[in-house]
Design a protein around this motif. Structure first.
Motif, PDB file in Angstrom:
ATOM      1  N   SER A   1      -5.049   3.367   3.943  1.00 35.88           N
ATOM      2  CA  SER A   1      -4.956   2.074   3.278  1.00 35.88           C
ATOM      3  C   SER A   1      -3.575   1.461   3.187  1.00 35.88           C
ATOM      4  CB  SER A   1      -5.527   2.202   1.861  1.00 35.88           C
ATOM      5  OG  SER A   1      -4.834   3.190   1.137  1.00 35.88           O
ATOM      6  N   PRO A   2      -2.451   2.213   3.037  1.00 35.74           N
ATOM      7  CA  PRO A   2      -1.162   1.553   2.788  1.00 35.74           C
ATOM      8  C   PRO A   2      -0.821   0.540   3.867  1.00 35.74           C
ATOM      9  CG  PRO A   2      -0.963   3.922   2.467  1.00 35.74           C
ATOM     10  CD  PRO A   2      -2.306   3.671   3.080  1.00 35.74           C
ATOM     11  N   ALA A   3      -0.752  -0.711   3.444  1.00 36.66           N
ATOM     12  CA  ALA A   3      -0.355  -1.814   4.334  1.00 36.66           C
ATOM     13  C   ALA A   3      -1.219  -1.900   5.573  1.00 36.66           C
ATOM     14  CB  ALA A   3       1.114  -1.660   4.750  1.00 36.66           C
ATOM     15  N   ASP A   4      -2.392  -1.200   5.553  1.00 32.81           N
ATOM     16  CA  ASP A   4      -3.275  -1.167   6.713  1.00 32.81           C
ATOM     17  C   ASP A   4      -2.545  -0.753   7.985  1.00 32.81           C
ATOM     18  OD1 ASP A   4      -5.076  -4.029   5.509  1.00 32.81           O
ATOM     19  OD2 ASP A   4      -5.516  -1.906   5.256  1.00 32.81           O
ATOM     20  N   ARG A   5      -1.420  -0.063   7.799  1.00 32.54           N
ATOM     21  CA  ARG A   5      -0.618   0.430   8.928  1.00 32.54           C
ATOM     22  C   ARG A   5      -0.135  -0.687   9.832  1.00 32.54           C
ATOM     23  NH1 ARG A   5      -0.011   5.601   9.615  1.00 32.54           N
ATOM     24  NH2 ARG A   5      -1.284   7.035   8.407  1.00 32.54           N
ATOM     25  N   THR A   6       0.031  -1.885   9.300  1.00 34.33           N
ATOM     26  CA  THR A   6       0.479  -3.002  10.134  1.00 34.33           C
ATOM     27  C   THR A   6       1.940  -3.325   9.936  1.00 34.33           C
ATOM     28  OG1 THR A   6      -0.241  -4.565   8.436  1.00 34.33           O
ATOM     29  CG2 THR A   6      -1.811  -4.040  10.186  1.00 34.33           C
ATOM     30  N   GLU A   7       2.531  -2.909   8.817  1.00 35.93           N
ATOM     31  CA  GLU A   7       3.935  -3.222   8.579  1.00 35.93           C
ATOM     32  C   GLU A   7       4.798  -2.553   9.643  1.00 35.93           C
ATOM     33  OE1 GLU A   7       7.290  -2.090   5.301  1.00 35.93           O
ATOM     34  OE2 GLU A   7       5.265  -2.518   4.601  1.00 35.93           O
TER      35      GLU A   7
ATOM     36  N   LEU B   1       9.704   2.318  -1.461  1.00 30.90           N
ATOM     37  CA  LEU B   1       9.522   3.721  -1.819  1.00 30.90           C
ATOM     38  C   LEU B   1       8.095   3.982  -2.281  1.00 30.90           C
ATOM     39  CD1 LEU B   1      10.680   6.539  -2.231  1.00 30.90           C
ATOM     40  CD2 LEU B   1      11.478   5.807  -4.490  1.00 30.90           C
ATOM     41  N   ARG B   2       7.557   3.094  -3.106  1.00 29.30           N
ATOM     42  CA  ARG B   2       6.176   3.278  -3.567  1.00 29.30           C
ATOM     43  C   ARG B   2       5.193   3.179  -2.401  1.00 29.30           C
ATOM     44  NH1 ARG B   2       5.642   3.187  -9.069  1.00 29.30           N
ATOM     45  NH2 ARG B   2       7.448   2.417 -10.263  1.00 29.30           N
ATOM     46  N   THR B   3       5.423   2.232  -1.510  1.00 30.25           N
ATOM     47  CA  THR B   3       4.560   2.101  -0.337  1.00 30.25           C
ATOM     48  C   THR B   3       4.644   3.339   0.540  1.00 30.25           C
ATOM     49  OG1 THR B   3       4.822  -0.306  -0.358  1.00 30.25           O
ATOM     50  CG2 THR B   3       4.064   0.692   1.692  1.00 30.25           C
ATOM     51  N   ALA B   4       5.858   3.868   0.706  1.00 23.48           N
ATOM     52  CA  ALA B   4       6.049   5.068   1.521  1.00 23.48           C
ATOM     53  C   ALA B   4       5.337   6.265   0.909  1.00 23.48           C
ATOM     54  CB  ALA B   4       7.534   5.355   1.678  1.00 23.48           C
ATOM     55  N   LEU B   5       5.419   6.416  -0.413  1.00 24.52           N
ATOM     56  CA  LEU B   5       4.757   7.539  -1.071  1.00 24.52           C
ATOM     57  C   LEU B   5       3.239   7.433  -0.936  1.00 24.52           C
ATOM     58  CD1 LEU B   5       6.964   7.916  -4.265  1.00 24.52           C
ATOM     59  CD2 LEU B   5       6.931   9.384  -2.235  1.00 24.52           C
ATOM     60  N   ASP B   6       2.713   6.218  -1.021  1.00 29.16           N
ATOM     61  CA  ASP B   6       1.282   6.034  -0.788  1.00 29.16           C
ATOM     62  C   ASP B   6       0.909   6.460   0.631  1.00 29.16           C
ATOM     63  OD1 ASP B   6       0.809   5.108  -3.322  1.00 29.16           O
ATOM     64  OD2 ASP B   6       0.671   2.985  -2.765  1.00 29.16           O
TER      65      ASP B   6
ATOM     66  N   VAL C   1      -4.739  12.954   2.962  1.00 26.94           N
ATOM     67  CA  VAL C   1      -6.143  12.653   2.658  1.00 26.94           C
ATOM     68  C   VAL C   1      -6.301  11.134   2.592  1.00 26.94           C
ATOM     69  CG1 VAL C   1      -8.061  12.949   1.050  1.00 26.94           C
ATOM     70  CG2 VAL C   1      -6.406  14.796   1.356  1.00 26.94           C
ATOM     71  N   PRO C   2      -6.815  10.504   3.633  1.00 24.15           N
ATOM     72  CA  PRO C   2      -6.978   9.052   3.623  1.00 24.15           C
ATOM     73  C   PRO C   2      -7.797   8.587   2.431  1.00 24.15           C
ATOM     74  CG  PRO C   2      -7.314   9.917   5.835  1.00 24.15           C
ATOM     75  CD  PRO C   2      -7.211  11.103   4.932  1.00 24.15           C
ATOM     76  N   GLY C   3      -7.268   7.607   1.713  1.00 26.05           N
ATOM     77  CA  GLY C   3      -7.946   7.075   0.550  1.00 26.05           C
ATOM     78  C   GLY C   3      -7.506   7.682  -0.761  1.00 26.05           C
ATOM     79  N   ARG C   4      -6.698   8.737  -0.719  1.00 29.30           N
ATOM     80  CA  ARG C   4      -6.332   9.441  -1.946  1.00 29.30           C
ATOM     81  C   ARG C   4      -5.317   8.669  -2.778  1.00 29.30           C
ATOM     82  NH1 ARG C   4      -8.452  12.694  -5.678  1.00 29.30           N
ATOM     83  NH2 ARG C   4      -6.826  13.857  -6.779  1.00 29.30           N
ATOM     84  N   ALA C   5      -4.441   7.908  -2.161  1.00 24.74           N
ATOM     85  CA  ALA C   5      -3.394   7.207  -2.912  1.00 24.74           C
ATOM     86  C   ALA C   5      -3.994   6.267  -3.947  1.00 24.74           C
ATOM     87  CB  ALA C   5      -2.475   6.443  -1.961  1.00 24.74           C
TER      88      ALA C   5
END
Length: 277
Positions: A24-30, A184-189, A196-200
């Motif tokens: 989910s984080p940024a849908d891997r598009t950033e 930093l928060r986005t990176a940690l997610d 585990v995809p979806g865990r963040a």
């Protein structure tokens, strides 16, 4: 064991699991290249192998698929003149990797603090744009990061031709410590979802104290290569009649049934992202 024998097969003939669509984080598009960008990374002296060059690939989609399937990388750097390699967690968002660490770890300290530049050699001139002993170099740590998946044990008739089927990625570059709080928060997610995809989205975010104790390195995917072996044994013709079994023993990762914590509220159901694994 020889892991560099020739092979004609390539990863394009296989379909490795790609978990990136579940993240989910940024849908891997950033940080992802634009539509006009090349679908391949540009080879460099450091990314072209000296042996078995037919196994190398610079295809972005292939590199991303290999990276997205793993969660442990090995980070290499130089410390006090000697090489050091550390295993750690990583996550990918677009054309950028984030590597987990703590604020007290040596590579994080080395990446965060600038060093004084060496004195310019005699005759170098006095260009105001040149680095001088009084001007710190930009923070950063030269690194080499690798991710490897073992897909099979290749048993040949001769000991020399035993090998492995594998997929690997090697990244060269300069790592920088993430200092922007939002990044930093986005990176940690991304790090959590890499495992585990979806865990963040289904866990408490880090608080201020935890963020202060956590450090993350950022490494752009610019100087990158993948390497793949996906073939049977490469026995010599004169060994084919030997009475020894030859072939490939497949190797695949396996996750068992989730075991609830002893103090888990029994009313909390197993999340869907775990039942689908």
């Amino acid at each position: 064991m020889n892991t560099t024998t020739t092979a004609t097969e390539h990863l394009a003939d296989r379909a490795p699991a790609d978990r990136s669509a579940d993240r989910s984080p940024a849908d891997r598009t950033e940080g992802r290249p634009s539509a006009e960008a090349s679908p391949e990374y540009t080879p460099t002296d450091r990314t072209v192998p000296t042996r078995a060059r037919q196994r190398a690939s610079y295809d972005r989609a292939l590199v991303h698929a290999i990276l997205d399937e793993g969660y442990v990388c090995h980070l290499g750097f130089i410390r006090d003149g000697a090489p050091v390699v550390l295993p750690t967690l990583y996550g990918r968002i677009g054309e950028r990797l984030y590597v987990h660490g703590s604020t007290g770890s040596r590579p994080l300290r080395m990446a965060a603090h600038p060093k004084r530049a060496p004195a310019a050699p005699a005759g170098a001139g006095t260009d105001a744009t040149a680095t001088s002993p009084d001007r710190p170099e930009a923070p950063g740590l030269p690194v080499c990061l690798t991710v490897t998946h073992v897909d099979g044990l290749v048993l040949a008739r001769s000991a020399f031709h035993h090998s492995l089927n594998y997929r690997s990625v090697v990244v060269h570059g300069t790592a920088h410590q993430v200092t922007d709080p939002e990044e930093l928060r986005t990176a940690l997610d991304a790090l959590v979802d890499q495992v585990v995809p979806g865990r963040a989205a289904d866990s408490r975010p880090a608080n201020a104290k935890e963020l202060a104790a956590t450090a993350v390195l950022r490494l752009d995917l610019e100087e990158v290569s993948a390497k793949v072996r996906d073939a049977g044994p490469n026995d010599d013709a004169e060994d084919l009649a030997l009475p020894h079994w030859a072939g490939v023993v497949p190797v695949a990762p396996h996750t068992g049934l989730p075991v609830p914590a002893a103090d888990l509220d029994p009313s909390i159901a197993l999340p869907a992202y775990l039942t689908a694994r």
